[in-house]
Design an enzyme around this catalytic site. Structure first.
Site, short mmCIF file in Angstrom:
data_model
loop_
_atom_site.label_atom_id
_atom_site.label_comp_id
_atom_site.label_asym_id
_atom_site.label_seq_id
_atom_site.Cartn_x
_atom_site.Cartn_y
_atom_site.Cartn_z
N HIS A 84 105.23 14.11 25.30
CA HIS A 84 106.68 14.05 25.50
C HIS A 84 107.40 13.44 24.30
O HIS A 84 108.61 13.64 24.13
CB HIS A 84 107.03 13.33 26.81
CG HIS A 84 106.88 11.85 26.82
ND1 HIS A 84 105.78 11.20 27.35
CD2 HIS A 84 107.69 10.87 26.38
CE1 HIS A 84 105.93 9.90 27.24
NE2 HIS A 84 107.09 9.66 26.65
N ASP A 220 99.05 13.71 28.37
CA ASP A 220 100.30 13.51 27.63
C ASP A 220 100.02 13.07 26.19
O ASP A 220 100.12 11.90 25.84
CB ASP A 220 101.14 12.44 28.35
CG ASP A 220 102.59 12.44 27.92
OD1 ASP A 220 102.90 13.05 26.88
OD2 ASP A 220 103.42 11.82 28.61
N SER A 650 105.96 4.55 24.65
CA SER A 650 105.33 5.86 24.83
C SER A 650 104.58 6.25 23.56
O SER A 650 105.14 6.23 22.47
CB SER A 650 106.39 6.92 25.14
OG SER A 650 106.95 6.71 26.40
#
Length: 715
Positions: A84, A220, A650
């Site tokens: 992402h 991810d 992230s």
């Protein structure tokens, strides 16, 4: 400096800190955290984590494109981050015919690595304390505006002193609500290329349904490479550039994880509000976040309507939709978690104790009015916060609500420029318009604008809406469908062809009468408007909040011993740790990890969120996991740790006690959604991709073994 360190050390002695709470400065690790970390399983010295003179872990951690974290995992500049985080770049490089976002991509060689238009990584070089120097430039007689100007001037001087003629980017940042200041030196590399990404069905498995949830089975991750000139310096994109030879890169461990294993994360957490006053939290719960949630959902519904019909439109809005959806679920989770935890009451009790201390004779002159001024400001801005969040969601989800500050500003400058300057500006403006066109679809934009205007006009009842919207609402009985369609049809800023026509025959009159520019100017002016009373309350609030934080630390009523996150490099440490058993994972022996078997159980052929590649299904059936299987025989997917992270983390590396990569952080759990405001040691978890799954996808599933071979696998 010595006084600050001594103070922090004394605080830790007086109030023992739970080891898994806190986002810590690397330069203070040896004094504040190293002993605790060793007891938990760290085998590195503090110097091996943070060193100015020698390579250390910090040299392998980069800020990725300003909003995420990534890590260097090979001696030739290979970068690992979240799927992402690379989403924008992958979407930009994709077309309907070559849809890397949907189908994945793995470069077979260096020449096949793909360069997005704008992508950079930022290396952290060093930091230092400049609190004494900056605070010497201010005094208690200054207004907050005067104080801010004096601080900004000194910041600029410090930044210039340390950038070595532009070689480095230097940033001076405030901490503890402006009670301390540190400067950070960075080096930016702008030639960053896509090496590979799994298909979206892996990288985003579970979609919005599983977002913020546990158990998860999401791969991810994505991979990039940093390039430099032949001397290893930052350089603009060139075919002559070579892979960066980093100062340090992370070795990879295939040993896996088990409950209570040590785990630390280094990264760039974006924003926390652990020091936020009680009434600020209440304002978010009751006014700001509900408007944010409703506005985000309105935008998502309009985007989705068109994304489902056309693959090209889906690509155009993929990144905006994903970002909007992420915060939509986050803010609703924040409302629920903060309400459940009774955070407002906890903070109120703390501020009541502080206020008693603050109004003792020896403290009253400095701290006596702090809480009163804070509460006055929030009382004045509750309804405005609701109003502003409806308007902000219009800005975030529509293409034209802020166009007056972007393209409109450029066109205005173009009109006022001479012929020579116009020739210089022309290609730049056209390039930006053509790039922007790729991220919009005009029929969708008409519905987006109409829906957001209606929501704003009808729901912002406690604070006046922008006069231009009030007028349009009365003329159209709150139905903005025709207005939005006509405004877009008649505007000069909606397409390259119309902008080109304007540039060929520019006039100020056309700009002044453009319907979208007129709307945008009215909205921007209104959200920035302040009455003298509000300006004074904001000034008093700024001073009050700074004094509250200062007083909480001095009085030892405040228990937090680390500054809020603000996109500067931090370290957090803890353990691999399961969540308390509940209905969702009662059938698991231990719930600190998930397996490929559990992922395949969720598989729904053709489903947007739960589809999987056929090859993955077949390889799982054959148990074709290679050397990446756990010793127990299963293929690991995700695992939990109790590290303290937030947005911006992230893509952060999850490291074992030896500094070896064991996973990539990508999410938190819904139970701990209040984590930006309070840390809950019982429920706070970080959800990570197991590095063994990452390598299995690259090597076994995708056939890109050459990329794995580039990494160092720890023995």
């Amino acid at each position: 400096m010595k006084k600050i360190i001594l103070f922090l050390t004394m605080c830790l002695m007086a109030f023992p800190v739970k080891a898994d709470e806190g986002m810590w400065f690397l330069m203070f690790i040896e004094r504040l955290n190293h002993r605790d970390m060793q007891k938990m399983g760290l085998q590195l010295t503090a110097e091996e984590i943070y060193s100015i003179n020698h390579h250390s872990l910090k040299d392998a951690i980069v800020q990725f494109n300003g909003g995420c974290t990534a890590e260097i995992v090979s001696k030739e500049g290979l970068v690992l981050t979240n799927h992402h985080c690379g989403y924008d770049a992958i979407a930009e490089l994709s077309t309907a015919e070559k849809n890397y976002l949907k189908n994945g991509y793995w470069a077979p060689d260096r020449k096949s690595e793909l360069k997005p238009s704008s992508l950079y990584v930022r290396f952290f070089v060093r930091m230092d304390d400049v609190s004494k120097r900056i605070l010497a430039k201010v005094n208690d007689k200054m207004s907050e505006e005067e104080r801010g100007k004096a601080i900004q001037q000194e910041m600029a001087v410090i930044e210039k002193e340390n950038n070595e003629g532009g070689k480095y980017t230097v940033s001076v940042r405030p901490f503890f609500q402006g009670n301390e200041y540190y400067y950070f030196v960075y080096q930016d590399f702008k030639d960053v290329r896509l090496v590979g990404t799994p298909p979206e069905s892996i990288g985003k498995f579970g979609g919005d349904t599983d977002n913020w949830e546990w158990p998860r089975q999401t791969g991810d991750f994505s991979m990039f490479r940093v390039y430099a000139d032949k001397d290893g310096n930052p350089a603009e994109y060139s075919e002559n550039n070579v892979p960066l030879q980093p100062k340090h890169y992370l070795p990879v461990s295939l040993n896996g994880v088990k409950e209570n294993d040590f785990a630390m994360i280094l990264g760039y957490p974006g924003r926390t509000n652990r020091w936020m006053p009680a009434n600020g939290i209440e304002q978010n719960i009751k006014y700001a976040y509900p408007a944010w949630v409703e506005g985000a959902k309105t935008g998502m519904d309009q985007m989705k309507k068109y994304m489902d019909k056309d693959a090209t439109v889906r690509l155009a809005y993929a990144s905006k939709y994903a970002s909007t959806a992420n915060y939509w679920k986050n803010r609703q989770g924040m409302i629920d978690a903060l309400t459940k935890h009774g955070t407002v009451k906890t903070k109120t009790d703390q501020e009541t104790k502080f206020n008693t201390w603050a109004n003792k004779p020896e403290n009253k002159a400095k701290y006596g009015n702090a809480v009163a001024n804070i509460n006055k400001y929030y009382a004045m801005t509750n309804e405005k916060s609701r109003h502003d969040n409806y308007l902000q969601q219009m800005f975030r989800t529509t293409a034209f609500a802020v166009v007056s500050t972007t393209l409109g500003k450029s066109l205005d400058a173009y009109v006022k420029a001479d012929e020579a300057k116009r020739k210089e500006m022309y290609p730049e403006i056209m390039k930006s318009v053509e790039e922007g066109q790729k991220e919009m679809y005009l029929p969708a934009e008409k519905d987006l604008l109409a829906a957001q205007l209606k929501l704003y006009a009808t729901k912002s009842t406690g604070y006046p809406v922008a006069p231009i919207v009030e007028k349009l609402a009365k003329e159209n009985n709150n139905d903005f469908t025709k207005y939005a369609s006509d405004a877009i049809d008649n505007s000069i800023v909606v397409s390259p062809a119309k902008v080109k026509a304007f540039l060929d025959a520019p006039t100020q009159e056309k700009l002044d009468n453009d319907p979208l520019l007129t709307l945008s100017k009215g909205l921007i002016a209104h959200i920035g408007m302040k009455s003298p009373e509000l300006a004074q309350a904001q000034n008093d609030f700024g001073a009050g909040f700074r004094l509250l934080v200062d007083g909480l630390r001095e009085s030892k009523i405040g228990m937090i011993k680390y500054p809020d996150a603000n996109s500067t490099l931090r370290l957090t440490y803890g353990k691999v740790r399961a969540l308390p058993a509940d209905k969702r994972n009662a059938d698991a022996k231990i719930n600190n990890y998930t397996t490929m078997e559990s992922m395949v159980k969720k598989y729904k052929k053709g489903d947007e969120e739960f589809d999987l590649p056929v090859k993955l299904i077949e390889m799982n059936k054959a148990k074709d996991y290679g050397r990446y299987a756990d010793k127990a025989g299963y293929m690991p997917i995700n695992f939990l740790t109790d590290n303290d992270i937030t947005g911006g983390n992230s893509g952060s590396p999850v490291l074992n006690g030896k500094g070896e990569l064991i996973g990539i952080a990508f999410d938190g759990n819904i139970e701990a959604m209040a984590g930006d405001v309070i840390f809950d040691p019982a429920l706070q978890r970080t959800i990570n991709v197991d590095i063994r799954y990452v390598l299995w996808i690259i090597d076994k599933l995708s056939g890109a073994k050459h990329i794995v071979d580039e990494m160092t696998i720890a023995k």
